[in-house]
Design a protein around this motif. Structure first.
Motif, mmCIF file in Angstrom:
data_model
loop_
_atom_site.group_PDB
_atom_site.id
_atom_site.type_symbol
_atom_site.label_atom_id
_atom_site.label_comp_id
_atom_site.label_asym_id
_atom_site.label_seq_id
_atom_site.Cartn_x
_atom_site.Cartn_y
_atom_site.Cartn_z
ATOM 1 N N GLY A 142 0.818 -0.992 -0.105
ATOM 2 C CA GLY A 142 0.026 -0.059 -0.081
ATOM 3 C C GLY A 142 0.880 1.188 -0.126
ATOM 4 N N ASP A 143 2.240 1.195 -0.457
ATOM 5 C CA ASP A 143 3.024 2.438 -0.434
ATOM 6 C C ASP A 143 3.138 2.999 -1.761
ATOM 7 O OD1 ASP A 143 4.606 0.456 -1.403
ATOM 8 O OD2 ASP A 143 6.154 0.446 0.310
ATOM 9 N N GLY A 144 2.518 2.578 -2.763
ATOM 10 C CA GLY A 144 2.623 3.191 -4.106
ATOM 11 C C GLY A 144 1.801 2.329 -5.242
ATOM 12 N N LEU A 145 2.021 2.804 -6.300
ATOM 13 C CA LEU A 145 1.069 2.330 -7.440
ATOM 14 C C LEU A 145 2.179 1.561 -8.393
ATOM 15 C CD1 LEU A 145 -1.411 5.090 -8.441
ATOM 16 C CD2 LEU A 145 -1.952 3.040 -7.379
ATOM 17 N N LEU A 146 1.884 0.375 -8.903
ATOM 18 C CA LEU A 146 2.740 -0.613 -9.818
ATOM 19 C C LEU A 146 1.976 -0.708 -11.113
ATOM 20 C CD1 LEU A 146 3.853 -3.237 -6.996
ATOM 21 C CD2 LEU A 146 4.986 -0.960 -7.924
ATOM 22 N N PRO A 147 2.784 -0.647 -12.220
ATOM 23 C CA PRO A 147 2.147 -0.867 -13.505
ATOM 24 C C PRO A 147 1.741 -2.387 -13.557
ATOM 25 C CG PRO A 147 4.348 -0.515 -13.645
ATOM 26 C CD PRO A 147 4.143 -0.195 -12.478
ATOM 27 N N ASP A 148 0.522 -2.660 -14.116
ATOM 28 C CA ASP A 148 0.132 -4.136 -14.084
ATOM 29 C C ASP A 148 0.358 -4.517 -15.584
ATOM 30 O OD1 ASP A 148 -0.948 -6.494 -14.240
ATOM 31 O OD2 ASP A 148 -2.977 -5.954 -13.832
ATOM 32 N N LEU A 149 1.620 -5.429 -15.742
ATOM 33 C CA LEU A 149 1.923 -6.085 -17.037
ATOM 34 C C LEU A 149 1.766 -7.540 -16.906
ATOM 35 C CD1 LEU A 149 4.974 -3.822 -18.456
ATOM 36 C CD2 LEU A 149 2.443 -3.561 -18.760
ATOM 37 N N SER A 150 0.967 -8.154 -16.064
ATOM 38 C CA SER A 150 0.730 -9.619 -15.766
ATOM 39 C C SER A 150 0.451 -10.276 -17.144
ATOM 40 C CB SER A 150 -0.184 -9.785 -14.682
ATOM 41 O OG SER A 150 -1.691 -9.293 -15.095
ATOM 42 N N HIS A 151 -0.136 -9.461 -18.304
ATOM 43 C CA HIS A 151 -0.392 -10.186 -19.244
ATOM 44 C C HIS A 151 0.684 -10.519 -20.138
ATOM 45 C CE1 HIS A 151 0.009 -5.988 -20.122
ATOM 46 N NE2 HIS A 151 0.227 -6.092 -21.272
ATOM 47 N N VAL A 152 1.856 -10.230 -19.919
ATOM 48 C CA VAL A 152 3.115 -10.084 -20.482
ATOM 49 C C VAL A 152 3.887 -11.247 -20.366
ATOM 50 C CG1 VAL A 152 5.293 -9.076 -21.463
ATOM 51 C CG2 VAL A 152 3.517 -7.631 -20.841
ATOM 52 N N HIS A 153 4.187 -12.249 -21.185
ATOM 53 C CA HIS A 153 5.034 -13.277 -20.942
ATOM 54 C C HIS A 153 6.217 -13.212 -21.806
ATOM 55 C CE1 HIS A 153 1.113 -14.496 -19.354
ATOM 56 N NE2 HIS A 153 1.879 -15.232 -18.700
ATOM 57 N N LEU A 154 7.460 -13.135 -21.309
ATOM 58 C CA LEU A 154 8.615 -13.010 -22.163
ATOM 59 C C LEU A 154 9.232 -14.373 -22.372
ATOM 60 C CD1 LEU A 154 10.070 -9.625 -20.738
ATOM 61 C CD2 LEU A 154 8.770 -9.650 -22.641
ATOM 62 N N GLN A 155 10.018 -14.633 -23.314
ATOM 63 C CA GLN A 155 11.084 -15.690 -23.535
ATOM 64 C C GLN A 155 12.357 -14.905 -23.712
ATOM 65 O OE1 GLN A 155 9.573 -18.834 -23.787
ATOM 66 N NE2 GLN A 155 7.876 -18.146 -23.386
ATOM 67 N N ALA A 156 13.089 -15.465 -22.619
ATOM 68 C CA ALA A 156 14.525 -15.130 -22.691
ATOM 69 C C ALA A 156 15.301 -16.252 -23.357
ATOM 70 C CB ALA A 156 15.473 -15.114 -21.213
ATOM 71 N N VAL A 157 15.758 -16.092 -24.707
ATOM 72 C CA VAL A 157 16.273 -17.202 -25.591
ATOM 73 C C VAL A 157 17.691 -17.093 -25.423
ATOM 74 C CG1 VAL A 157 16.218 -18.187 -27.830
ATOM 75 C CG2 VAL A 157 14.111 -17.419 -26.888
ATOM 76 N N TRP A 158 18.462 -18.123 -25.009
ATOM 77 C CA TRP A 158 19.819 -18.098 -25.114
ATOM 78 C C TRP A 158 20.352 -18.945 -26.364
ATOM 79 C CZ3 TRP A 158 22.637 -22.549 -24.489
ATOM 80 C CH2 TRP A 158 22.073 -23.697 -23.788
ATOM 81 N N LYS A 159 21.722 -18.524 -26.684
ATOM 82 C CA LYS A 159 22.331 -19.230 -27.617
ATOM 83 C C LYS A 159 23.730 -19.201 -27.440
ATOM 84 C CE LYS A 159 22.961 -20.451 -32.061
ATOM 85 N NZ LYS A 159 22.340 -21.911 -32.438
ATOM 86 N N TYR A 160 24.391 -20.278 -27.847
ATOM 87 C CA TYR A 160 25.607 -20.701 -27.743
ATOM 88 C C TYR A 160 26.400 -20.519 -28.867
ATOM 89 C CZ TYR A 160 30.385 -22.412 -26.696
ATOM 90 O OH TYR A 160 31.878 -22.189 -26.709
ATOM 91 N N SER A 161 27.365 -19.469 -29.539
ATOM 92 C CA SER A 161 27.861 -19.439 -30.818
ATOM 93 C C SER A 161 29.078 -18.995 -30.805
ATOM 94 C CB SER A 161 26.445 -18.867 -31.888
ATOM 95 O OG SER A 161 27.306 -18.643 -33.148
ATOM 96 N N GLY A 162 30.058 -19.416 -31.432
ATOM 97 C CA GLY A 162 31.484 -18.764 -31.718
ATOM 98 C C GLY A 162 32.117 -18.686 -30.311
ATOM 99 N N GLY A 163 31.710 -19.694 -29.315
ATOM 100 C CA GLY A 163 32.294 -19.386 -28.016
ATOM 101 C C GLY A 163 31.592 -18.482 -27.052
ATOM 102 N N CYS A 164 30.678 -17.809 -27.427
ATOM 103 C CA CYS A 164 30.030 -16.934 -26.514
ATOM 104 C C CYS A 164 28.497 -17.306 -26.293
ATOM 105 C CB CYS A 164 30.045 -15.574 -27.419
ATOM 106 S SG CYS A 164 31.746 -14.902 -27.705
#
Length: 234
Positions: A139-161
């Motif tokens: 109750g100490d402030g307002l927060l934006p509601d982005l509960s509808h957002v589902h992100l994908q963090a997609v990782w890749k190993y290429s060229g040693g990185c």
């Protein structure tokens, strides 16, 4: 609870970019975990192809364990007991860590469940006036509601990185996305990232090739050259 009032007036795209700053430790965690998993594989308990099949899963779990220890105060908190699934405490955005598609290098196919497919059927980013704000749990402030957002963090190993890209998928069949944000290893670098929302009709499947495919192509090329050299002496 931190004051997130500075997010007012920003659209969904800009808020996601801001919240991505807190995800920068994910790059180092991925690098450490990938190296640790490769080190374990060198013991040679199983066949190389068996390790390849399990590598992504083992890396995901290793990242989960490292995040749990090193990112206790990070607003992106783990919500799965085994895998790296996170929720941002400020916006309620959801994120899953997955390896890139083996052949195309971009967004992987979702799991064959209704929930997973639903996460790929998302709308384009909301404008600032369309975002709802809720009172924080304390109750100490307002927060934006982005509960509808589902992100994908997609990782890749290429060229040693290791590279990680954030996507917000919009099409389950064609694997389209309206957001593509590369992650950097620290907040300063991340704050300087320049990007644009991806066009809705663009398919985000960059032509990256995974390490197993690189290896198989190298072997194929060596075999072809060997046969050519043998023919010269026939």
């Amino acid at each position: 609870m931190d004051d997130y009032g500075y997010l007012r007036g920003l659209g969904e795209l800009e808020i996601i970019k801001n919240r991505a700053l807190e995800l920068s430790p994910l790059v180092s965690a991925m690098e450490d975990s990938y190296a640790a998993v490769l080190g374990f594989e060198r013991h040679g308990f199983f066949k190389p192809e068996q390790y390849n099949l399990k590598r992504a899963e083992n890396v995901n779990m290793a990242v989960h364990n490292q995040w749990a220890v090193e990112q206790i105060d990070n607003p992106w908190q783990l919500v799965n007991g085994c895998y790296t699934h996170l929720i941002d405490q400020a916006t309620q955005m959801y994120l899953e860590l997955h390896p890139a598609d083996r052949w195309a290098g971009g967004l992987p196919l979702p799991a064959n469940t209704k929930a997973a497919r639903a996460r790929y059927r998302q709308s384009e980013c909301l404008a600032a006036e369309e975002i709802h704000w809720n009172m924080s749990p304390n109750g100490d402030g307002l927060l934006p509601d982005l509960s509808h957002v589902h992100l994908q963090a997609v990782w890749k190993y290429s060229g040693g990185c290791i590279s990680i890209t954030l996507y917000k998928p919009t099409d389950v069949g064609k694997r389209k996305s309206c957001i593509e944000i590369p992650l950097c290893r620290n907040r300063d670098e991340q704050s300087k990232v320049k990007y644009e929302a991806a066009a809705e009709n663009d398919i985000l499947l960059p032509g990256l090739i995974d390490e197993e495919r690189d290896h198989s192509e190298d072997v194929g090329e060596k075999t072809k050259n060997k046969r050519r050299d043998e023919n010269l002496f026939d």
